[in-house]
Design a protein around this motif. Structure first.
Motif, PDB file in Angstrom:
ATOM      1  N   SER A   1       0.817  -1.215   0.000  1.00 32.03           N
ATOM      2  CA  SER A   1       0.000   0.000   0.000  1.00 32.03           C
ATOM      3  C   SER A   1       0.844   1.255   0.000  1.00 32.03           C
ATOM      4  O   SER A   1       0.361   2.330  -0.340  1.00 32.03           O
ATOM      5  CB  SER A   1      -0.928  -0.015   1.217  1.00 32.03           C
ATOM      6  OG  SER A   1      -0.180  -0.067   2.425  1.00 32.03           O
ATOM      7  N   ASP A   2       2.112   1.153   0.422  1.00 38.87           N
ATOM      8  CA  ASP A   2       2.985   2.316   0.445  1.00 38.87           C
ATOM      9  C   ASP A   2       3.622   2.606  -0.909  1.00 38.87           C
ATOM     10  O   ASP A   2       4.297   3.622  -1.065  1.00 38.87           O
ATOM     11  CB  ASP A   2       4.093   2.114   1.493  1.00 38.87           C
ATOM     12  CG  ASP A   2       3.544   2.075   2.911  1.00 38.87           C
ATOM     13  OD1 ASP A   2       2.479   2.673   3.132  1.00 38.87           O
ATOM     14  OD2 ASP A   2       4.176   1.444   3.773  1.00 38.87           O
ATOM     15  N   LEU A   3       3.442   1.731  -1.862  1.00 42.29           N
ATOM     16  CA  LEU A   3       4.048   1.921  -3.181  1.00 42.29           C
ATOM     17  C   LEU A   3       3.291   2.973  -3.967  1.00 42.29           C
ATOM     18  O   LEU A   3       2.079   3.118  -3.828  1.00 42.29           O
ATOM     19  CB  LEU A   3       4.051   0.602  -3.958  1.00 42.29           C
ATOM     20  CG  LEU A   3       4.936  -0.513  -3.411  1.00 42.29           C
ATOM     21  CD1 LEU A   3       4.681  -1.807  -4.167  1.00 42.29           C
ATOM     22  CD2 LEU A   3       6.407  -0.124  -3.496  1.00 42.29           C
TER      23      LEU A   3
ATOM     24  N   ALA B   1      -0.055  -0.839  -8.396  1.00 42.85           N
ATOM     25  CA  ALA B   1       1.158  -0.465  -7.679  1.00 42.85           C
ATOM     26  C   ALA B   1       2.328  -0.416  -8.665  1.00 42.85           C
ATOM     27  O   ALA B   1       2.357  -1.147  -9.661  1.00 42.85           O
ATOM     28  CB  ALA B   1       1.440  -1.465  -6.568  1.00 42.85           C
TER      29      ALA B   1
END
Length: 385
Positions: free
Chosen positions: A2-4, A19
């Motif tokens: 999710s941080d990508l 992503a």
């Protein structure tokens, strides 16, 4: 996952996103078009040069062929028209070594950017949903970790990961160890063995303790342990290098002698021998693995020299392993290096030299051939003044 960052494109009139993966830290392309087996190499090359990425939906093996076709086009020399009565200048011959280096790096950067525009879709678990796509799950997992959702990455980066996966599996033969070192992706592979041979041959000032600064794969720490150094403390800052070195040291049977720790250059304390093989070219790296070759403003080299005196035992030696390629390229002068050594309160006790044996040193077609053919790698023995 999710941080990508996310990459966006339109396909069949529908907006899509996924992503974005890039080990080099590149941002997702802003313009993306869908390409397949009907896309010509000329069209793909034009789009890639314009900064438009191509998300591949065709046969996987055809994508590899297209990438090869794009690579051939990047190697073509552009035709330049000259004014009547004026002879065209051959920049490759007229450029100074420094100019040739910067032109070469610029060409490499442009080539990497163009070839990186051919993208692949990945499903969760690193599966490629294309015809004739290989199973790349293990190679991707070693670099990216687990993948719980779909993502997009460049084909060129994937092929680099597959190649690194094979290097790690097979290993690199190290004669000084009579064994193999297994490099991880993003950790410099010791395929150039000159500096290893220097460390293997130089008389040891002591066998009680040694520090190996910037250990990488752990190859020099292993060589020192094999030569009988009772305890070696190997340092690095990169998490992947630390894991790689620990795995190599354990596999070679030196875990009782070698401790691999995370540190900014030096560990605590002093040693009678401190070894460092810093990056040898003062320029900016463009990918993780290039950090072993390119050191902006000679930061690691100068940091090692500045901190060496306070980490050497009385009468101890610091072994600096350094190629003089930067000097032949005009990027650093020998007087500059000697000035850093003197300013750090150090003196040169001796020096051993060796010529490179890698194929590029004898490749007359290499744009940096003049510098490479004159290159010498040295082991500088340094002591406290």
């Amino acid at each position: 996952m999710s941080d990508l960052p996310r990459i966006h494109w339109t396909e069949n009139g529908v907006e899509h996103s996924a992503a974005w993966r890039s080990e080099a830290g590149l941002p997702p392309p802003r313009r993306v078009v869908v390409a397949d087996d009907t896309t010509s190499a000329d069209t793909a090359y034009r789009l890639a040069c314009e900064g438009t990425a191509l998300l591949w939906r065709g046969d996987f093996q055809n994508a590899r062929q297209l990438l090869n076709a794009l690579a051939r086009r990047t190697e073509r020399k552009p035709k330049k028209a000259s004014r009547p009565g004026h002879k065209a200048r051959d920049k490759s011959q007229a450029a100074s070594p420094t100019e040739a280096f910067h032109l070469h790096r610029l060409a490499q950067s442009q080539r990497a950017r163009t070839l990186g525009m051919l993208l692949l879709p990945f499903e969760a678990g690193h599966q490629i949903p294309l015809r004739r796509a290989p199973d790349v799950g293990d190679a991707c997992a070693q670099v990216y970790g687990p993948a719980g959702e779909p993502y997009v990455a460049s084909l060129r980066e994937l092929l680099g990961m597959i190649g690194a996966f094979e290097w790690r599996r097979k290993g690199v033969e190290i004669p000084a160890l009579e064994d193999r070192i297994h490099p991880w992706y993003g950790v410099f592979s010791p395929v150039r063995g000159e500096y290893i041979d220097l460390v293997a041959a130089e008389p040891l000032p002591a066998t009680t303790l040694a520090f190996d600064i910037g250990t990488g794969t752990g190859v020099l720490a292993a060589v020192l342990a094999r030569r009988g150094v009772h305890r070696v403390v190997a340092t690095d800052q990169d998490a992947r290098a630390l894991a790689c070195a620990r795995e190599n040291i354990a596999r070679l049977g030196y875990a009782a002698q070698v401790e691999v720790i995370e540190a900014d250059l030096f560990p605590a304390g002093r040693a009678p021998l401190v070894v460092c093989n810093p990056p040898w070219v003062p320029a900016r790296p463009s990918s993780p693995v290039e950090r072993a070759v390119y050191d902006p403003d000679s930061t690691m080299l100068r940091g090692f020299l500045q901190g060496l005196a306070e980490h050497l035992e009385p009468g101890g030696e610091g072994w600096l392993l350094l190629s003089d390629l930067a000097e032949h390229l005009g990027l650093r002068q020998r007087d500059e290096l000697m000035g850093w050594i003197e300013a750090a309160g150090l003196r040169v006790l001796g020096r051993s030299d060796i010529r490179p044996r890698h194929p590029r040193a004898a490749d007359a077609a290499d744009p940096l051939h003049a510098a490479r053919s004159a290159e010498v790698t040295s082991l500088w023995r340094l002591g406290v003044r």
